[in-house]
Design an enzyme around this catalytic site. Sequence first.
Site, short mmCIF file in Angstrom:
data_model
loop_
_atom_site.label_atom_id
_atom_site.label_comp_id
_atom_site.label_asym_id
_atom_site.label_seq_id
_atom_site.Cartn_x
_atom_site.Cartn_y
_atom_site.Cartn_z
N ASP A 27 0.86 -1.19 0.00
CA ASP A 27 0.00 0.00 0.00
C ASP A 27 0.91 1.25 0.00
O ASP A 27 2.13 1.13 0.18
CB ASP A 27 -0.84 -0.07 1.29
CG ASP A 27 -1.92 0.98 1.36
OD1 ASP A 27 -2.30 1.55 0.34
OD2 ASP A 27 -2.40 1.24 2.50
N GLU A 67 2.71 5.10 -3.89
CA GLU A 67 2.71 6.12 -4.97
C GLU A 67 4.05 6.84 -5.08
O GLU A 67 4.41 7.21 -6.21
CB GLU A 67 1.57 7.12 -4.74
CG GLU A 67 0.18 6.52 -4.82
CD GLU A 67 -0.19 5.67 -3.63
OE1 GLU A 67 0.39 5.87 -2.55
OE2 GLU A 67 -1.05 4.79 -3.78
N ASP A 81 -9.27 4.31 -1.55
CA ASP A 81 -10.18 4.70 -0.46
C ASP A 81 -11.48 5.32 -0.95
O ASP A 81 -11.66 6.54 -0.94
CB ASP A 81 -9.45 5.67 0.48
CG ASP A 81 -8.23 5.02 1.10
OD1 ASP A 81 -8.10 3.78 1.02
OD2 ASP A 81 -7.39 5.76 1.65
C1 NOJ Z 1 -4.58 3.34 2.82
C2 NOJ Z 1 -5.28 2.25 2.09
O1 NOJ Z 1 -5.85 2.75 0.91
C3 NOJ Z 1 -6.32 1.63 3.00
O2 NOJ Z 1 -6.97 0.59 2.30
C4 NOJ Z 1 -5.67 1.12 4.26
O3 NOJ Z 1 -6.64 0.60 5.12
C5 NOJ Z 1 -4.93 2.25 4.95
N1 NOJ Z 1 -3.98 2.81 4.03
C6 NOJ Z 1 -4.20 1.79 6.22
O4 NOJ Z 1 -3.18 0.94 5.91
#
Ligand code: NOJ
Length: 946
Positions: free
Chosen positions: A539, A542, A616
């Site tokens: 995650d 970017e 998100d």
């Molecule tokens: C951002 C991610 O997009 C999300 O899915 C995740 O729960 C959070 N980071 C925490 O790691």
Amino acid sequence: MAKSRLASIRWTLLLSLVILLGCLVVPGLTVKHENFKKCSQSGFCKRNRAFADDVSAKGSSWSSPYELDPSSIEFKDGKLQGTILKTVSANEKVRLPLVVSFLESGVARVVIDEEKRLKGDIEIRHNSRARKERYNEAEKWALVGGLELSKSASLNPDTETGFTKVLYGPDKKFQAVIHHAPFNVEFQMDGHTHVQFNNKGYMNMEHWRPKVDGDTEEDQSTWWEETFGGNTDSKPRGPESVGLDITFPGYAHVFGIPEHADALSLRETRGGSGNHEEPYRMHNSDVFEYELNSPMTLYGSIPFMQAHRKDSTVGVFWLNAAETWVDIVKSTASANPLSLGVGGKTTTQSHWFSESGQIDVFVFLGPTPQDISKTYGELTGYTQLPQHFAIAYHQCRWNYVTDEDVKEVDVKFDRYQIPYDVIWLDIEYLDDRQYFTWDPLTFPNPKGMEEQLDASDRKLVVIIDPHIKDKDGYWVVKEMLNKDLATKNKDGEVYEGWCWPGASHWVDCFNPEAIKWWTSLFKYDRFKGTLPNVFIWNDMNEPSVFNGPETTMPKDNLHYGNWEHRDIHNVHGITLVNATYDALLERKKGEIRRPFILTRSYYAGAQRMSAMWTGDNQATWEHLAISLPMVLNNGISGFPFAGADVGGFFHNPSKELLTRWYQAGIWYPFFRAHAHIDTRRREPYLISDPYRAIISQAIRLRYQLLPAWYTAFHEASVNGTPIVRPQYYVHPSDEQGFAIDDQLYLGATGLLTKPVVSEGATTADVYIADGEKYYDYFDYTIYQAQKVPLLMQGGHIIPRKDRPRRSSGLMKWDPFTLVITLDKNGEAEGTLYVDDGETFDYQRGAYIHRRFHFQASTLSSEDLGTKGPKTAEYLKTMAGVRVEKMIVIDPPKEWQEKKSATVIEEGTRTASTVSVEYFSQTGGKAPYVVVKNPNVGIGKTWKIEF
Ligand code: NOJ
């Protein structure tokens, strides 16, 4: 209308009975625009748009300053080389080397560089160590093949002065017409132009120049330093953007260039009713509370665009890893005889510009969407065939808080008889946000937890991000710094920024040594507490930097090889995935299984190593709706293993929304529920009936169709076709369907679904493009039905597994059901791909690939596979896996009297007889025949004569 026909099917939806219960209104949040640049706040975007405006305003009084020097042109072995001269003033011409490669696959590639920079003949300001060349290594990360030069491409001898023409492609049906002055190129197929470069004259290569102090003629306010949100970019090389207009004459629709939360058919971007004001932006970013129907950038970028018109698809791939924007403008020519064959047709013009790097563009002339998928995949690689569990249901939230919590969720799924395969751990499992560790208080016994999961053949995915906490005594950061493997700031010191752990450093996976080291971290004796059923989520790659410009790294940061972050930004995410992929291949010597990685950031090529999700999103109906075009768009852009957080990440969905989201989510190739830490628990067993029952049914439907899904994944892995397909892809002649992006087909199965994405809906209209019969999946009604809108197009054979189990691993040896939907001519066909779902043995022949065909009252199974050293052994393991049921929908009337059919299986000497039962139905429902226990092997060649 020629052959295609519009039929609208009205569905009464199962949920209508219960929609009034459990409604909750969720506020939609929206992005903080001030954190992200608009085009007018990005120096090079502003300059390129202004340049285009200026060129348009001058009209015919203006001529592009780029010309190809005819004396420089050489053509040899499929490659044309020359020098483009950019006239800067009466006595200054900048030399821009041009290479046009004609590839064996029929794709053409145009690369334009800058001679001075190639030679290192420039000065860099601020004593920066940044490289002098334009970045030319994007292909190292994005491409894996397809670059073989054409042996047959040749110069067209019949060419006027001022032009160079090259014939290429299959049967030399393609031609590149290069105009020397001004430089522009037309790509033709069958004598017509389908793609044009620089015909608008927006080509722009900002050549290197020294900074001259004092007053200048030109507006240099965005050339040397740029400040946004309190961060200043030192821009040691000054302005260096590249831009080009690319026109698709006669093409009204363009698709692709994910990731944007927008419709599948891209909108115009220069204002006007229903259009965007801003160009589509590609600058991988962690966009908090992203907005919908917007050209704003998101987490990933694939600069690959397809243009589609009736019976023709063409495409371009802009290989550049720097921040990129694309303007789109459409114009409709009046239908007059002088409009050169495009009369009355809409033409789409796109204008691309990137902050740095080369102009490097691939041109695909199709003409089918499948041709484009195939040739694009040859270059960037096909989707990795995932492990079988990865295509089943994933249960995630931020966070399962203890190992006991995980174990309890696992038990509850079983108690409520809801299948699932994978449970996920977000960042709270870590000890003080240090990757490769476990919180000793909450996860004291990770192996015990993993063993419990393994008992039902279930997996665990844990999150590992690229930011490494800067903390004394943390072994990972210590090793990384000692080995000098972190990304540097503009002054060449280790870069520090903020992310989940607080002050952090970033692993620089551009460095081969960093990849080696990263690989070592995942070994079972280093990442303690992990067993072979643990997989990885990358995650924030970017990369997300909480205190960085636009929530990412400063562009003047330096990576391995002294490439500026500016140059590589959009491939940053996949360099981490690449290293993680290698790591998962090598956790233990001899344990070779297909890695599973989920990535948030991506670029072209990510499909070879990972799955993606749309980040998100929010628990709103609008977010549910937009997930479909987003997933479809990723699919046609070569990265089909895609999904969205089921239920919505932020906020609490109403029961109705959550239920509808599951009913939609079972059609995402990557099917995972996920939720923010502040949301209420929402595992599907927690919701009351009838919602729980409806969600369980939806998940079971996914499991029932796993054989069809896996077959579709296999197809994607060998020829690049999307796993779920939009209307235009399946019906490329049906113009009315081109912009439809709220319904989808599963692979080549003929299964057509339209998820319900609006609150309180009790009916849905499904668009049917062709004159084929469509049967309701559940009761075989022809055209009209109830429940989830799911249709089966006539003419297909759909493989299923009908026995409900706790996880897909436990279905491995279950028998198959074949559903045969006869078309108007009483025929059907389908394919099935099966392997061990885990290892790479399929590459050595350990798989079953069958073609089922129904014709003239005979159903047959033929082998599509080729034998390899592991075939015989694999077939032996599968010998007991058989077909337990066949359902023939809408059989010929004469079958009413049929009581039996004859089965002939290879290797058996005598034919056997199997009983057959005919069911007639009323009320528009098709009759069907059930063949019970035909007892034919799934890996065998056989025939059933009815
Ligand atoms: C951002 C991610 O997009 C999300 O899915 C995740 O729960 C959070 N980071 C925490 O790691």
